[in-house]
Design a protein around this motif. Structure first.
Motif, PDB file in Angstrom:
ATOM      1  N   ALA A  82       0.848  -1.199   0.000  1.00 52.62           N
ATOM      2  CA  ALA A  82       0.000   0.000   0.000  1.00 52.62           C
ATOM      3  C   ALA A  82       0.877   1.241   0.000  1.00 52.62           C
ATOM      4  CB  ALA A  82      -0.894   0.006   1.230  1.00 52.62           C
ATOM      5  N   TYR A  83       0.669   2.104  -0.996  1.00 52.49           N
ATOM      6  CA  TYR A  83       1.483   3.308  -1.091  1.00 52.49           C
ATOM      7  C   TYR A  83       0.650   4.569  -1.154  1.00 52.49           C
ATOM      8  CZ  TYR A  83       4.022   7.114  -3.245  1.00 52.49           C
ATOM      9  OH  TYR A  83       4.534   8.342  -3.519  1.00 52.49           O
ATOM     10  N   ALA A  84       0.855   5.413  -0.165  1.00 53.86           N
ATOM     11  CA  ALA A  84       0.580   6.844  -0.267  1.00 53.86           C
ATOM     12  C   ALA A  84       1.781   7.458   0.454  1.00 53.86           C
ATOM     13  CB  ALA A  84      -0.744   7.206   0.374  1.00 53.86           C
ATOM     14  N   ALA A  89       6.107   8.500 -13.804  1.00 54.71           N
ATOM     15  CA  ALA A  89       6.326   7.251 -13.074  1.00 54.71           C
ATOM     16  C   ALA A  89       6.765   6.090 -13.982  1.00 54.71           C
ATOM     17  CB  ALA A  89       5.081   6.884 -12.279  1.00 54.71           C
ATOM     18  N   GLY A  90       5.887   5.663 -14.861  1.00 55.34           N
ATOM     19  CA  GLY A  90       6.191   4.494 -15.671  1.00 55.34           C
ATOM     20  C   GLY A  90       7.242   4.776 -16.729  1.00 55.34           C
ATOM     21  N   GLY A  91       7.090   5.907 -17.411  1.00 58.33           N
ATOM     22  CA  GLY A  91       8.001   6.226 -18.507  1.00 58.33           C
ATOM     23  C   GLY A  91       9.422   6.410 -18.024  1.00 58.33           C
ATOM     24  N   PHE A 143       9.642  11.839 -24.498  1.00 60.67           N
ATOM     25  CA  PHE A 143       8.801  13.011 -24.783  1.00 60.67           C
ATOM     26  C   PHE A 143       7.789  13.208 -23.667  1.00 60.67           C
ATOM     27  CE2 PHE A 143      10.030  11.736 -29.143  1.00 60.67           C
ATOM     28  CZ  PHE A 143      10.620  12.941 -29.545  1.00 60.67           C
ATOM     29  N   GLU A 144       7.780  14.403 -23.139  1.00 58.16           N
ATOM     30  CA  GLU A 144       6.802  14.746 -22.092  1.00 58.16           C
ATOM     31  C   GLU A 144       6.114  16.032 -22.505  1.00 58.16           C
ATOM     32  OE1 GLU A 144       5.402  13.642 -19.102  1.00 58.16           O
ATOM     33  OE2 GLU A 144       4.319  15.528 -19.451  1.00 58.16           O
ATOM     34  N   ARG A 145       4.793  15.982 -22.555  1.00 60.28           N
ATOM     35  CA  ARG A 145       4.080  17.160 -23.049  1.00 60.28           C
ATOM     36  C   ARG A 145       4.021  18.279 -22.008  1.00 60.28           C
ATOM     37  NH1 ARG A 145      -1.986  14.726 -23.500  1.00 60.28           N
ATOM     38  NH2 ARG A 145      -2.324  14.374 -21.290  1.00 60.28           N
ATOM     39  N   GLY A 201       1.764   1.518 -16.965  1.00 63.12           N
ATOM     40  CA  GLY A 201       1.186   2.545 -16.101  1.00 63.12           C
ATOM     41  C   GLY A 201      -0.311   2.702 -16.231  1.00 63.12           C
ATOM     42  N   ASP A 202      -0.777   3.885 -15.924  1.00 64.77           N
ATOM     43  CA  ASP A 202      -2.213   4.144 -15.874  1.00 64.77           C
ATOM     44  C   ASP A 202      -2.896   3.961 -17.225  1.00 64.77           C
ATOM     45  OD1 ASP A 202      -1.783   4.798 -13.259  1.00 64.77           O
ATOM     46  OD2 ASP A 202      -2.334   6.917 -13.440  1.00 64.77           O
ATOM     47  N   ALA A 203      -2.110   3.975 -18.296  1.00 73.81           N
ATOM     48  CA  ALA A 203      -2.708   3.866 -19.622  1.00 73.81           C
ATOM     49  C   ALA A 203      -3.028   2.436 -20.015  1.00 73.81           C
ATOM     50  CB  ALA A 203      -1.768   4.474 -20.672  1.00 73.81           C
ATOM     51  N   MET A 207      -2.035   2.867 -10.081  1.00 74.05           N
ATOM     52  CA  MET A 207      -1.192   2.999  -8.904  1.00 74.05           C
ATOM     53  C   MET A 207       0.267   3.190  -9.296  1.00 74.05           C
ATOM     54  SD  MET A 207      -2.838   2.723  -6.039  1.00 74.05           S
ATOM     55  CE  MET A 207      -4.619   2.726  -5.936  1.00 74.05           C
ATOM     56  N   ALA A 208       0.941   4.002  -8.486  1.00 73.15           N
ATOM     57  CA  ALA A 208       2.320   4.351  -8.797  1.00 73.15           C
ATOM     58  C   ALA A 208       3.272   3.154  -8.737  1.00 73.15           C
ATOM     59  CB  ALA A 208       2.798   5.433  -7.832  1.00 73.15           C
ATOM     60  N   GLY A 209       3.048   2.270  -7.768  1.00 78.59           N
ATOM     61  CA  GLY A 209       3.942   1.117  -7.637  1.00 78.59           C
ATOM     62  C   GLY A 209       3.933   0.267  -8.891  1.00 78.59           C
TER      63      GLY A 209
HETATM   64  C1  LIG Z   1      -2.810  13.688  -7.016  1.00 79.16           C
HETATM   65  C2  LIG Z   1      -2.436  12.275  -7.227  1.00 79.16           C
HETATM   66  C3  LIG Z   1      -2.185  11.487  -6.113  1.00 79.16           C
HETATM   67  C4  LIG Z   1      -1.834  10.161  -6.284  1.00 79.16           C
HETATM   68  N1  LIG Z   1      -1.572   9.430  -5.166  1.00 79.16           N
HETATM   69  C5  LIG Z   1      -1.194   8.146  -5.321  1.00 79.16           C
HETATM   70  C6  LIG Z   1      -0.856   7.376  -4.201  1.00 79.16           C
HETATM   71  O1  LIG Z   1      -0.883   7.872  -3.063  1.00 79.16           O
HETATM   72  N2  LIG Z   1      -0.482   6.082  -4.386  1.00 79.16           N
HETATM   73  C7  LIG Z   1      -0.415   5.528  -5.636  1.00 79.16           C
HETATM   74  O2  LIG Z   1      -0.039   4.375  -5.750  1.00 79.16           O
HETATM   75  N3  LIG Z   1      -0.720   6.237  -6.720  1.00 79.16           N
HETATM   76  C8  LIG Z   1      -1.124   7.520  -6.588  1.00 79.16           C
HETATM   77  N4  LIG Z   1      -1.419   8.249  -7.694  1.00 79.16           N
HETATM   78  C9  LIG Z   1      -1.392   7.589  -9.007  1.00 79.16           C
HETATM   79  C10 LIG Z   1      -0.001   7.546  -9.605  1.00 79.16           C
HETATM   80  O3  LIG Z   1       0.565   8.809  -9.599  1.00 79.16           O
HETATM   81  C11 LIG Z   1      -0.102   7.005 -11.008  1.00 79.16           C
HETATM   82  O4  LIG Z   1      -0.592   5.690 -10.932  1.00 79.16           O
HETATM   83  C12 LIG Z   1       1.213   6.982 -11.737  1.00 79.16           C
HETATM   84  O5  LIG Z   1       1.806   8.224 -11.774  1.00 79.16           O
HETATM   85  C13 LIG Z   1       0.987   6.475 -13.153  1.00 79.16           C
HETATM   86  O6  LIG Z   1       2.180   6.509 -13.855  1.00 79.16           O
HETATM   87  P1  LIG Z   1       2.177   6.723 -15.417  1.00 79.16           P
HETATM   88  O7  LIG Z   1       3.596   6.749 -15.825  1.00 79.16           O
HETATM   89  O8  LIG Z   1       1.276   5.767 -16.058  1.00 79.16           O
HETATM   90  O9  LIG Z   1       1.502   8.132 -15.629  1.00 79.16           O
HETATM   91  P2  LIG Z   1       1.966   9.552 -15.130  1.00 79.16           P
HETATM   92  O10 LIG Z   1       2.868   9.434 -13.979  1.00 79.16           O
HETATM   93  O11 LIG Z   1       0.725  10.353 -14.961  1.00 79.16           O
HETATM   94  O12 LIG Z   1       2.776  10.112 -16.342  1.00 79.16           O
HETATM   95  C14 LIG Z   1       2.188  10.257 -17.628  1.00 79.16           C
HETATM   96  C15 LIG Z   1       2.832  11.424 -18.316  1.00 79.16           C
HETATM   97  O13 LIG Z   1       2.621  11.318 -19.690  1.00 79.16           O
HETATM   98  C16 LIG Z   1       2.478  12.613 -20.234  1.00 79.16           C
HETATM   99  N5  LIG Z   1       1.807  12.511 -21.527  1.00 79.16           N
HETATM  100  C17 LIG Z   1       0.535  12.111 -21.731  1.00 79.16           C
HETATM  101  N6  LIG Z   1       0.281  12.080 -23.048  1.00 79.16           N
HETATM  102  C18 LIG Z   1       1.414  12.481 -23.687  1.00 79.16           C
HETATM  103  C19 LIG Z   1       1.780  12.649 -25.028  1.00 79.16           C
HETATM  104  N7  LIG Z   1       0.925  12.410 -25.986  1.00 79.16           N
HETATM  105  N8  LIG Z   1       3.030  13.080 -25.285  1.00 79.16           N
HETATM  106  C20 LIG Z   1       3.925  13.348 -24.301  1.00 79.16           C
HETATM  107  N9  LIG Z   1       3.616  13.193 -23.023  1.00 79.16           N
HETATM  108  C21 LIG Z   1       2.391  12.739 -22.702  1.00 79.16           C
HETATM  109  C22 LIG Z   1       1.667  13.344 -19.191  1.00 79.16           C
HETATM  110  O14 LIG Z   1       1.847  14.743 -19.303  1.00 79.16           O
HETATM  111  C23 LIG Z   1       2.231  12.775 -17.912  1.00 79.16           C
HETATM  112  O15 LIG Z   1       3.222  13.604 -17.353  1.00 79.16           O
HETATM  113  C24 LIG Z   1      -1.754   9.599  -7.571  1.00 79.16           C
HETATM  114  C25 LIG Z   1      -2.007  10.391  -8.681  1.00 79.16           C
HETATM  115  C26 LIG Z   1      -2.334  11.707  -8.525  1.00 79.16           C
HETATM  116  C27 LIG Z   1      -2.589  12.535  -9.716  1.00 79.16           C
END
Ligand SMILES: Cc1cc2nc3c(=O)[nH]c(=O)nc-3n(C[C@H](O)[C@H](O)[C@H](O)COP(=O)(O)OP(=O)(O)OC[C@H]3O[C@@H](n4cnc5c(N)ncnc54)[C@H](O)[C@@H]3O)c2cc1C
Ligand SMILES: Cc1cc2nc3c(=O)[nH]c(=O)nc-3n(C[C@H](O)[C@H](O)[C@H](O)COP(=O)(O)OP(=O)(O)OC[C@H]3O[C@@H](n4cnc5c(N)ncnc54)[C@H](O)[C@@H]3O)c2cc1C
Ligand SMILES: CC(C)(COP(=O)(O)OP(=O)(O)OC[C@H]1O[C@@H](n2cnc3c(N)ncnc32)[C@H](O)[C@@H]1OP(=O)(O)O)[C@@H](O)C(=O)NCCC(=O)NCCS
Ligand SMILES: CC(C)(COP(=O)(O)OP(=O)(O)OC[C@H]1O[C@@H](n2cnc3c(N)ncnc32)[C@H](O)[C@@H]1OP(=O)(O)O)[C@@H](O)C(=O)NCCC(=O)NCCS
Lengths: 541, 541
Positions: free
Chosen positions: A420-422, B10-12, B31-33, B277-279, B295-297
């Protein structure tokens, strides 16, 4: 059917209550030689320290409450002095008046616990162990009597010895701690134990290691290191022996450890007689051998198993991991399985990983750093043990690792636990995940590591030690002979490195890992110092 | 070999750094938008609340630091707008000046995260989600602008919505929370969710459930329940959708959940393209179906897996348990696996156990009570889910249960975990052991249990409800229709009980268990109210 239980605390009373729940018709007699049953042994030190203020809160049940709820026949101040297996009777002596009686049984459960070995002779100075309500009554009476400036010597720096120290200090007592081994809390490996000594010294405790008491005078203790220490009280905490003499006298098998031998249903060599708790041998989860683990959780659990066995519904007991924890002046020390010291002593191959993770995300206030050590089977990647020293979150991580061991997860699989992560609770890669990643890199050979105690030899053999921390960190203190080459400059300055095998290191191992990967791919022969400067420093001091 | 990564958080970025460690020669472009990479998404709410004071501490890495350490080519303000799988190129648009470029890849990693769905239209009131550094900059700017007596409406009472509420309150903002579902934090089952609502109300938050926003005016929000709420700011937290449109447009398979479909090596339907990741869709650990777990983990871990896969050394990803935790005004709410609501909705047979254990031994000061719920497969005794609500120690217990689930331990086996016990950390029978014991009793049929929502029916069918708490407890509040017969008096007064099937209950279930065992053996047909009065009360209110 009549069951007699010898010993009315953790293991014995758990067996009694469970047996009643399973069999309302059973006759259940519990003999307890002390005046109290069902007391919180583990709370006793904290009553001495005044942290637990209400003495009654230590007495979880009384003979009366147990009679009312569980229809148990609980007889305190009654010591069982003999078992007659043929007649299926026990002889019982009343501790107050010396009268003896004989009681018959169909089943007998031995739950007599453990006691300190041959006690020191006091010769004027009160000597007490810290195991019973009587002990703490006596200890607090002495301290109240002495009043201000009381002094105590605690002999033995195991779990209970340390709890005694902490609580005496909490009462304002000046404490000297005497330990036969080379450090307090000997189950901890040397490079993990530093904070324990620090905590003791920081709280004004005088510590004597590699020392034993050779004489006790009217108001002083003499140690074999030549010290004389004035004292008002001696706490005897040199470890315990299973109370197995009754069993032994009755011809019941007692193992080489001194504990009663039982099968996985807690049955002794006599099929009518069960035994549980501190008095019995457990099966070690790491090597399957008989071992002593004197922990309340196991006593309670095995008490229930014995009752289940008598009722014919028992699941076999699991081997013991020996999970343990102790608090000391805000420090938490926890462990599970075997230490490196023990693995080495048994000649058991093992791999070691050290990390120094945060209790929670570094960007959220209040994170505390802990030190973690994982012992791993190099053949199977099985987790053989773990040690964690720190503050917040240590208890959580040891429980997760203990659970992973029970579930048969490998060290590398720790990286995949979905914890569990926050940010106020952990990290996206939690401390346990991270140690799993490190273990994974060592297992796959992605990074070769070297231990703190191997650095001297490596340098002696001509390897170059490269400190990849920043120049600033390097200037604040470094390993003698190390050259400084910050991680972010390696690509540009690699030609400066001599053409020898390399040992890289950073503060905790993490940047060292990235450096090692980089240098490996640039064609160098490189190992990362496991746990970094921090572990090296802890090990060398 | 050239890898392009879309999304630099996170994932990238986990994929990028790991790939660099595995392959110093690789060309890696991220690439980060947005204007920032590697920021602590999960910390953003706490920056709004002023708990995290230093904005820079949210930025774990920068393009510059990532270039220095990992030789990554990180391009911020660059949005990938098209993937050409045939040509193996992406089209990239600069967010600042609109110029576009084309970049070729050998491998592509999609890590574009998720975004809130169709946002509310502000019409004068600023509407922000809370997902990026820009969001928190905008939110804090509005609040600073308004000054004292600022008011905010948070739409959505999921994890992020609740974190937003807590932190706005910490800033002194008056908050109204609007939730479409019947309660805040809908993954929690109803009888577990009470403390969440209490905590909100206790901190002055106005809560509207079963409500949606129907209109936003110049400085007010209108709800479908007829309320008009003046506000300076709206936080949009109604949940997220995977950013999968780029993938979909490129003909990559996207699942019914809206997430990109990947195999256990994080590979999409195009073997050159990975996604994390979230996608992406995860495989649910409970039913093996595709699911979204944001989730971030997991994002970090799967980022590493994707890099490993590109380097040809990946271990397959494990199914997702969905372990989650949130803090709210000192309350901790944690969960893993499936809720009862979800199991019921899917028609999946399940067994339920509720307990209300202490964070540590009751005799040691400071213990806090928590409420725990375990969902169990009645066929296999497998753990299907858990929910824990309380204060200290909640995070530890959910992690232990999550680890047990990963290790394949059954509910009953939780009773055998050897968890670290000293009185300030746990109990000899830890909360997790205890829920295992209760589960064991239900599994073996030792105690039949009945759930809070089944009591009315049972009484309607003529069963007698027996409250086995003390007369004093009974007088302070009881279930309507219950008769009082304290546990310790059952043996003497059993004849007073009517000759119907019985439901017994105590405060939390524990005495009820002993009562049930006793009555069963005295020949009665009896069930114990699971979780006792406390769970019943929570469920009925
Ligand atoms: C406020 C908040 C609190 C959270 N708290 C928790 C928590 O306590 N515990 C937990 O486990 N998870 C938490 N999460 C969720 C966690 O942050 C995400 O699960 C995690 O960051 C997902 O990683 P990701 O790499 O998929 O996406 P992200 O970390 O969101 O990164 C995706 C990135 O891709 C970029 N992007 C999107 N489309 C494009 C494009 N076409 N071209 C270039 N760049 C693009 C976006 O700008 C973004 O920066 C929280 C999220 C938020 C927003
Ligand atoms: C100060 C202290 C702190 C501790 N802290 C912890 C901790 O933090 N965590 C942990 O896991 N464990 C702790 N322990 C250990 C834990 O208390 C024991 O493992 C557990 O109590 C063992 O249970 P048992 O039933 O075997 O023995 P006990 O609980 O010791 O009970 C044995 C009983 O048998 C009685 N008895 C012995 N011989 C006879 C006889 N011939 N006739 C009648 N009665 C007899 C004794 O008087 C005694 O009351 C602590 C122990 C002590 C003393
Ligand atoms: C307390 C003592 C008398 C045992 O009593 P007990 O009733 O067996 O144990 P507990 O009070 O822990 O309750 C456990 C029982 O309640 C049940 N239970 C607990 N919570 C429950 C709940 N919410 N719903 C239903 N049942 C519950 C458990 O399943 C277990 O019953 P079981 O053994 O039939 O499965 C004994 O352990 C003792 O003397 N302890 C003090 C000494 C000691 O332990 N010292 C070392 C630590 S300081
Ligand atoms: C930080 C970030 C750039 C990733 O960087 P990273 O270097 O891969 O990851 P970490 O800093 O966590 O370090 C992990 C690495 O160090 C290693 N490591 C950690 N501690 C170590 C130690 N003591 N000894 C040796 N190696 C260690 C790990 O094994 C791992 O390496 P591996 O992947 O090669 O196995 C990326 O995760 C990110 O951008 N995070 C911010 C966004 C985010 O995560 N948001 C959600 C949560 S708020």
């Amino acid at each position: 059917m009549k069951t007699i239980i010898i010993g009315g605390v953790a293991g014995g009373m758990s067996a009694a209550t469970r047996l009643r729940r399973l069999d309302e018709a059973a006759e259940i007699v519990v003999f307890e030689r002390g005046p109290y049953v069902s007391f919180a042994n583990c709370g006793l030190p904290y009553y001495v320290g005044g942290i637990i203020e209400d003495r009654d809160s230590l007495l979880l049940q009384t003979p009366k409450s147990l009679a009312a709820r569980f229809r148990l026949d609980v007889r305190v101040n009654e010591e069982v002095i003999q078992i007659n297996r043929k007649a299926k009777t026990v002889r019982v002596s009343n501790v107050l008046d010396g009268t003896t009686t004989t009681e018959s049984y169909d089943f007998l459960i031995l739950a007599a616990g453990a006691t300190t070995g041959l006690p020191l002779s006091g010769r004027g100075v009160p000597v007490r162990s810290l195991r019973t309500v009587d002990d703490v009554d006596a200890i607090t009476a002495v301290l109240e009597d002495v009043g201000a400036d009381a002094r105590a010597v605690v002999v033995g720096a195991g779990f209970i010895g340390l709890e005694a120290v902490e609580n005496l200090v909490a009462r304002g007592v000046h404490v000297t701690l005497v330990q036969r081994g080379p450090r307090p809390l000997s189950p901890l490996d040397p490079e993990m134990a530093g904070p324990v000594l620090e905590a003791l010294l920081d709280h004004g405790v005088d510590v004597h290691v590699n020392s034993t008491v050779v004489d006790v005078g009217a108001s002083r203790v003499q140690l074999d290191d030549g010290s004389f220490i004035r004292t008002d009280l001696i706490i005897e905490a040199r470890g315990v022996r299973p109370n197995s003499h009754l069993a032994r006298s009755a011809g019941i098998t007692v193992g080489a450890t001194g504990g009663i031998t039982v099968d996985e249903y807690q049955r002794t060599s006599d099929p009518s007689i069960y035994a549980v708790g501190d008095a019995v041998e457990k099966t070690d989860a790491i090597d399957g051998a008989a071992t002593l683990v004197t922990m309340a959780g196991l006593a309670n659990r095995h008490g229930r198993t014995a009752a289940d066995a008598i009722a014919g519904i028992a699941e076999p007991s699991a081997p013991a991991l020996g999970t343990a924890i102790v608090g000391l002046f805000g420090l938490t020390v926890a462990m599970v399985g075997w230490s490196e010291t023990r693995l080495a002593a048994y000649g058991r191959p093992h791999r070691v990983v050290h990390t120094h993770p945060s209790s929670h995300a570094g960007y959220y206030p209040g994170a505390e750093q802990m030190s973690m050590k994982l012992l791993i089977d190099p053949e199977t990647d099985a987790i053989l043990g773990a040690q964690i020293v720190g503050g917040a979150g240590v208890d959580k991580r040891i429980d997760v690792i203990a659970t992973a061991m029970t579930g048969g997860l490998t060290a590398s699989q720790l990286s995949r636990l979905e914890l569990a992560y926050a940010p106020q609770y952990g990290s996206a890669k939690d401390a346990v995940n991270m140690v799993g990643y490190v273990a994974d890199n060592v297992a796959t050979g992605s990074t070769q590591s070297i231990q703190w105690h191997e650095v001297d030899d490596a340098m002696g053999a001509g390897e170059t030690l490269v400190d990849v921390r920043t120049a600033d960190e390097f200037s604040r203190g470094a390993i003698p002979g190390a050259v400084s080459l910050p991680l972010d400059e390696i690509r540009a300055r690699i030609s400066e490195l001599p053409d020898t095998p390399l040992v890289v290191h950073c503060q905790v191992g993490q940047r060292g890992h990235t450096a090692a990967r980089l240098l490996t791919q640039l064609g160098r022969d490189v190992r990362n110092l496991d746990g970094g400067y921090r572990t090296w420093l802890a090990g060398m001091s």
